[in-house]
Design a protein around this motif. Structure first.
Motif, mmCIF file in Angstrom:
data_model
loop_
_atom_site.group_PDB
_atom_site.id
_atom_site.type_symbol
_atom_site.label_atom_id
_atom_site.label_comp_id
_atom_site.label_asym_id
_atom_site.label_seq_id
_atom_site.Cartn_x
_atom_site.Cartn_y
_atom_site.Cartn_z
ATOM 1 N N ASN A 1 0.817 -1.115 -0.178
ATOM 2 C CA ASN A 1 0.030 -0.001 -0.215
ATOM 3 C C ASN A 1 0.848 1.250 0.006
ATOM 4 O OD1 ASN A 1 -2.836 0.102 0.034
ATOM 5 N ND2 ASN A 1 -2.759 1.274 1.830
ATOM 6 N N ALA A 2 1.997 1.108 0.727
ATOM 7 C CA ALA A 2 2.841 2.241 0.853
ATOM 8 C C ALA A 2 3.541 2.575 -0.560
ATOM 9 C CB ALA A 2 3.915 2.126 1.737
ATOM 10 N N ASP B 1 -5.624 2.752 6.789
ATOM 11 C CA ASP B 1 -5.418 1.800 5.597
ATOM 12 C C ASP B 1 -5.249 0.228 6.304
ATOM 13 O OD1 ASP B 1 -5.357 3.123 3.362
ATOM 14 O OD2 ASP B 1 -3.165 3.590 3.506
ATOM 15 N N GLN B 2 -5.423 -0.143 7.519
ATOM 16 C CA GLN B 2 -5.633 -1.313 8.339
ATOM 17 C C GLN B 2 -6.921 -1.892 7.788
ATOM 18 O OE1 GLN B 2 -3.659 -2.011 12.065
ATOM 19 N NE2 GLN B 2 -3.113 0.194 11.773
ATOM 20 N N THR B 3 -7.590 -1.453 7.134
ATOM 21 C CA THR B 3 -8.805 -1.830 6.686
ATOM 22 C C THR B 3 -8.749 -3.335 5.915
ATOM 23 O OG1 THR B 3 -9.917 0.320 6.223
ATOM 24 C CG2 THR B 3 -10.988 -1.642 4.893
ATOM 25 N N GLY B 4 -7.571 -3.490 5.037
ATOM 26 C CA GLY B 4 -7.242 -4.462 4.484
ATOM 27 C C GLY B 4 -6.405 -5.395 5.138
ATOM 28 N N SER B 5 -6.161 -5.244 6.238
ATOM 29 C CA SER B 5 -5.030 -5.888 6.891
ATOM 30 C C SER B 5 -5.640 -6.525 8.381
ATOM 31 C CB SER B 5 -3.797 -5.388 7.208
ATOM 32 O OG SER B 5 -3.994 -4.115 7.871
ATOM 33 N N THR C 1 2.371 7.053 2.527
ATOM 34 C CA THR C 1 3.552 6.028 2.443
ATOM 35 C C THR C 1 4.165 5.869 3.940
ATOM 36 O OG1 THR C 1 3.853 6.605 0.062
ATOM 37 C CG2 THR C 1 5.791 5.752 1.391
ATOM 38 N N ALA C 2 4.304 7.154 4.433
ATOM 39 C CA ALA C 2 5.092 6.991 5.766
ATOM 40 C C ALA C 2 4.052 6.266 6.773
ATOM 41 C CB ALA C 2 5.176 8.494 6.219
ATOM 42 N N GLY C 3 2.681 6.480 6.935
ATOM 43 C CA GLY C 3 1.912 6.052 7.758
ATOM 44 C C GLY C 3 1.925 4.450 7.477
ATOM 45 N N ASP C 4 1.772 3.904 6.235
ATOM 46 C CA ASP C 4 1.701 2.468 6.086
ATOM 47 C C ASP C 4 3.197 1.843 6.507
ATOM 48 O OD1 ASP C 4 -0.836 2.407 5.170
ATOM 49 O OD2 ASP C 4 -0.578 2.761 3.257
#
Length: 498
Positions: free
Chosen positions: A74-75, A309-313, A447-450
């Motif tokens: 994702n990043a 973005d942890q929706t998909g993890s 990018t930094a967050g992921d």
């Protein structure tokens, strides 16, 4: 969004239109919808496939490794939007770059569908590269459709285009997710490839409806620059080939040899870029001050996207392992939960637009800083709800799907509050010298967050536990409170921008 709902959208007489907009918007709409369909469909299956046992057709990776791969992937998508934009501006032009990107994405999905581990990771790389090319250029072409920068239909056109993203994202988990989980992982990935093929077809057939400007290389790279770049690219490519050749030849290679360098790059590049701009001596004192303010916003935005973005993890794993996939007597695959966010956005975005307009008329609309603080607070609150849900899911107990329905609702409200504000703040605080580059810098916050989440997963943080959700939720809530409490000091750094 608010302005787009209130402006006149009448087309000039005799113009071939789509919902009152230039005809090319229909092709870009369909291209984006099907590209997002393929992207979110693949994403709905990614962690589940990586962590599924070999006997169940998966790769049998540990949960920590699977979620780290997702975070790094994702990043990369957002990181590669920077070179994607550069290629569109200086080498191929937006139209050709988008066509190349769509072709690479389609190839990547079909490569994922092959039943080999090596082809799977090659496919992920292709999709990330293609997404970077397409993502950076297709929105630019929407703007090109309106020759007059003050065309009253312009904002509404972007709102129509934005709906394409959510329609594709909504439909993908319901179809690709179901096929992947219930029939075959690889058939699901192939269906994502078919989706991108349909989107690419709409794009290619619509060339004649796009603005001529979309086929123009606005700032062609010189021969000397091209030669220099090819030398540098060749050097780094050769170095990578030699390095990984030694690692593989020595029998030491594991997926972590790829994940660690990409994670470090995902963290280092945004920091380097911000420092580079901040230390530029061409910036005035006011611009320096504004960049100081922007760095704080960037850090908080990275925190927001790392959780979101942890929706998909981690949330997908919780949905699959700890949530009852039945409501009112209807059973459904766990991937369906990922359709909640786009569904909520389509329902609530018009409400949010109306609310801001109504509050503005009364002189009570929150400032951009307050909206930003609320967004971060709400994303933290969603993970505190997840902490409670994880606590309920003890042993073999599976929680009600309403827990995740609430989590996604809170996250969506936070997204509607923060995401447009982040874009607005970026344009307002950008130094004049970097005005066109700062939007790419904003995406580097993702990018930094992921990459931060990937780093935590790689070092062995207890992914998907109460401590995982509680710590991130508490930090984000505190960050939201801090931004709100220090809004006056931040306002001073913003040099008159509000």
């Amino acid at each position: 969004m608010a302005s787009s709902l209130t402006k006149e959208t009448t087309a000039p007489a005799g113009e071939n239109t789509f919902l009152g907009h230039p005809r090319g918007l229909a092709n870009l709409f369909m291209t984006e919808m099907w590209e997002r369909y393929s992207f979110y469909g693949m994403r709905a299956l990614l962690v589940l496939y990586l962590s599924a046992t070999v006997a169940d057709g998966g790769l049998g990776l540990t949960l920590a490794t699977a979620t780290a791969i997702y975070s790094v992937y994702n990043a990369l998508v957002y990181l590669l939007a920077l070179p994607g934009g550069w290629l569109g501006d200086r080498v191929w032009g937006p139209r050709k770059t988008t066509a190349i990107g769509g072709t690479i994405i389609m190839s990547g999905h079909f490569t994922l569908a092959l039943p080999w581990e090596g082809s799977f990771f090659a496919g992920l790389g292709l999709i990330a590269a293609g997404s970077g090319l397409l993502k950076a250029n297709i929105s630019t072409m929407v703007g090109h459709l309106y020759a007059d920068k003050n065309d009253p239909r312009r904002d509404a056109g972007f709102s129509v285009f934005y709906m394409a993203i959510n329609i594709g994202a909504f439909a993908a988990p319901l179809t690709i997710g179901t096929i992947g989980q219930k029939v075959s992982w690889h058939l699901g990935f192939a269906l994502a490839g078919v989706g991108m093929a349909i989107g690419l077809m709409f794009f290619l057939l619509g060339f004649r409806h796009l603005a001529p400007e979309s086929d123009v290389v606005s700032s062609p790279v010189s021969a000397d620059e091209k030669a220099s770049l090819l030398k540098k690219a060749g050097f780094w490519a050769l170095l990578a080939v030699v390095f990984y050749g030694v690692v593989v030849g020595g029998g030491w290679y594991t997926v972590n040899w790829m994940l660690w360098p990409l994670t470090i790059i995902g963290l280092a590049l945004p920091i380097w870029y911000l420092v580079k701009i901040k230390r530029d001596r061409d910036l005035s004192g006011v611009e320096q001050s504004r960049m100081t303010a922007y760095i704080w916003f960037f850090v908080v935005a990275a925190m927001f996207w790392g959780i979101y973005d942890q929706t998909g993890s981690t949330l997908t794993v919780f949905a699959n392992e700890h949530t009852s996939n039945s409501l009112f007597g209807m059973h459904f695959p766990s991937t369906w939960f990922q359709s909640l966010n786009p569904l909520y956005i389509m329902a609530l975005a018009p409400v949010a637009a109306w609310l801001w307009v109504a509050l503005n008329k009364r002189g009570k609309e929150p400032s951009t800083i307050t909206k930003f603080a609320n967004g971060v607070f709400l994303i933290g609150l969603s993970f505190l709800v997840m902490m409670l849900a994880q606590g309920v899911a003890t042993g073999d107990t599976k929680v009600s799907p309403l827990w995740l329905c609430v989590v996604y609702l809170v996250q969506t409200i936070g997204e509607l509050t923060l995401s447009p504000v982040g874009l607005s703040l970026t344009t307002k605080l950008a130094p004049e010298k970097y005005s066109s580059q700062m939007m790419g810098v904003f995406f580097l916050a993702v990018t930094a967050g992921d990459s931060t989440i990937a780093l935590l997963q790689l070092i062995g943080a207890p992914t998907g536990t109460q401590a995982w959700f509680a710590s991130q939720g508490a930090i984000a809530v505190l960050a939201g409170v801090a931004v709100f409490m220090y809004r006056k000091k931040v306002n001073k750094l913003m040099g008159g921008v509000h």
